[in-house]
Design a protein around this motif. Structure first.
Motif, short mmCIF file in Angstrom:
data_model
loop_
_atom_site.label_atom_id
_atom_site.label_comp_id
_atom_site.label_asym_id
_atom_site.label_seq_id
_atom_site.Cartn_x
_atom_site.Cartn_y
_atom_site.Cartn_z
N ALA A 1 0.91 -1.14 0.02
CA ALA A 1 0.05 -0.09 0.06
C ALA A 1 0.80 1.12 -0.05
O ALA A 1 0.43 2.29 -0.72
CB ALA A 1 -1.02 -0.27 1.01
N SER B 1 -1.86 -0.36 10.67
CA SER B 1 -3.22 -0.36 9.98
C SER B 1 -3.24 -2.00 9.40
O SER B 1 -2.17 -2.83 9.40
CB SER B 1 -2.84 0.52 8.46
OG SER B 1 -2.33 -0.09 7.46
N ASP C 1 -2.56 -2.93 6.49
CA ASP C 1 -1.76 -3.21 5.34
C ASP C 1 -0.38 -3.29 5.88
O ASP C 1 0.74 -3.88 4.70
CB ASP C 1 -1.75 -2.14 4.39
CG ASP C 1 -3.13 -1.57 3.70
OD1 ASP C 1 -3.79 -2.84 3.39
OD2 ASP C 1 -3.53 -0.44 3.64
N TRP D 1 -6.28 1.74 6.36
CA TRP D 1 -5.40 1.77 5.43
C TRP D 1 -4.06 2.42 5.78
O TRP D 1 -3.91 3.10 6.75
CB TRP D 1 -5.74 2.09 4.14
CG TRP D 1 -6.31 3.66 4.29
CD1 TRP D 1 -5.39 4.63 3.78
CD2 TRP D 1 -7.47 4.02 4.51
NE1 TRP D 1 -6.11 6.00 3.94
CE2 TRP D 1 -7.35 5.67 4.35
CE3 TRP D 1 -8.61 3.48 4.64
CZ2 TRP D 1 -8.38 6.48 4.39
CZ3 TRP D 1 -9.82 4.38 5.11
CH2 TRP D 1 -9.73 5.89 4.98
#
Length: 243
Positions: free
Chosen positions: A5, A178, A180, A209
């Motif tokens: 990400a 997060s 991610d 995220w």
């Protein structure tokens, strides 16, 4: 290691918020200049984003602290159009930026040097803490070992999370991850911090995220705005114990 990400999500550019801080050559400065406590905020690769400045304002108000956001990149930042880095041109631009302006070792040295300077510039501050976002989290944790000038540090949606960094901590440290970030590295942090006897906390925001408290924050959406504010409140609550 860096999560996917971090290499793919672009910056979110919000509208309608005016930061309280005053930009100076030394840093973006918010909070009382005669405060007894200070916090250095290390931004993500997008630099002085509105969401990061708003987070600094939240910390300053909540803790009545002086909050500084140094311009580590000297006016250069990662460009939103580089994300995702799906062409050779984008990859080269991002790689060059990370290797130069965003060099981790160079900026760890810079953080330690400027915090020493802040002791002279802001003599009322008796205790310093630091908060790093994504890229800045890696710099903050690496500056949290022996001889650190900070009494506590924090990192949120950490970039290049590595359990080995946690093993070098000498001060209390909080990690807000997060969904991610690499699960095994975040779990490694939790294992080390739970046993080191120094103090700290590790928590994952499972619906958020990578970047939800920095330049990738979406403050127009109700849930992410609430989690953004919860994150800054949690960081403030943690730092307050040691400042």
């Amino acid at each position: 290691m860096s999560c996917d990400a971090c290499r793919t999500l672009p910056q979110v550019i919000p509208q309608g918020y005016t930061p309280k801080g005053t930009f100076k050559k030394v840093a973006d400065v918010t909070g009382p200049s005669d405060a007894s406590t200070g916090i250095v905020v290390l931004y993500d690769v997008f630099g002085l984003a509105i969401q990061t400045l708003q987070g600094a304002d939240l910390l300053a108000t909540r803790l009545n602290s002086l909050v500084l956001i140094p311009d580590f990149f000297e006016g250069e930042v990662a460009q939103p159009e580089w994300f995702p880095a799906d062409t050779e041109e984008k990859k080269n631009s991002l790689t060059s930026f990370v290797a130069n302006k965003a060099s981790i070792p160079r900026n760890v040295d810079t953080l330690l040097e400027i915090t020493s300077q802040y002791n002279t510039l802001f003599p009322s501050v008796a205790k310093w803490a630091a908060l790093g976002l994504c890229w800045g989290g890696k710099v903050a944790v690496l500056a949290s070992g022996p001889g650190t000038p900070f009494v506590a540090t924090a990192q949120v949606h950490p970039g290049r999370a590595d359990k080995a960094d946690a093993e070098k901590l000498t001060i209390p440290h909080i990690v807000l991850a997060s969904k991610d970030e690499p699960v095994e590295e975040i779990q490694g942090y939790a294992e080390v911090i739970s046993k080191n006897g120094i103090g700290g906390h590790v928590e994952t925001y499972n619906t958020m995220w990578h970047g939800w408290m920095g330049a990738r924050a979406n403050l127009d959406e109700e849930e992410s705005n609430a989690e953004y504010r919860r994150g800054y409140t949690q960081v403030a609550d943690f730092l307050e114990k040691y400042l």
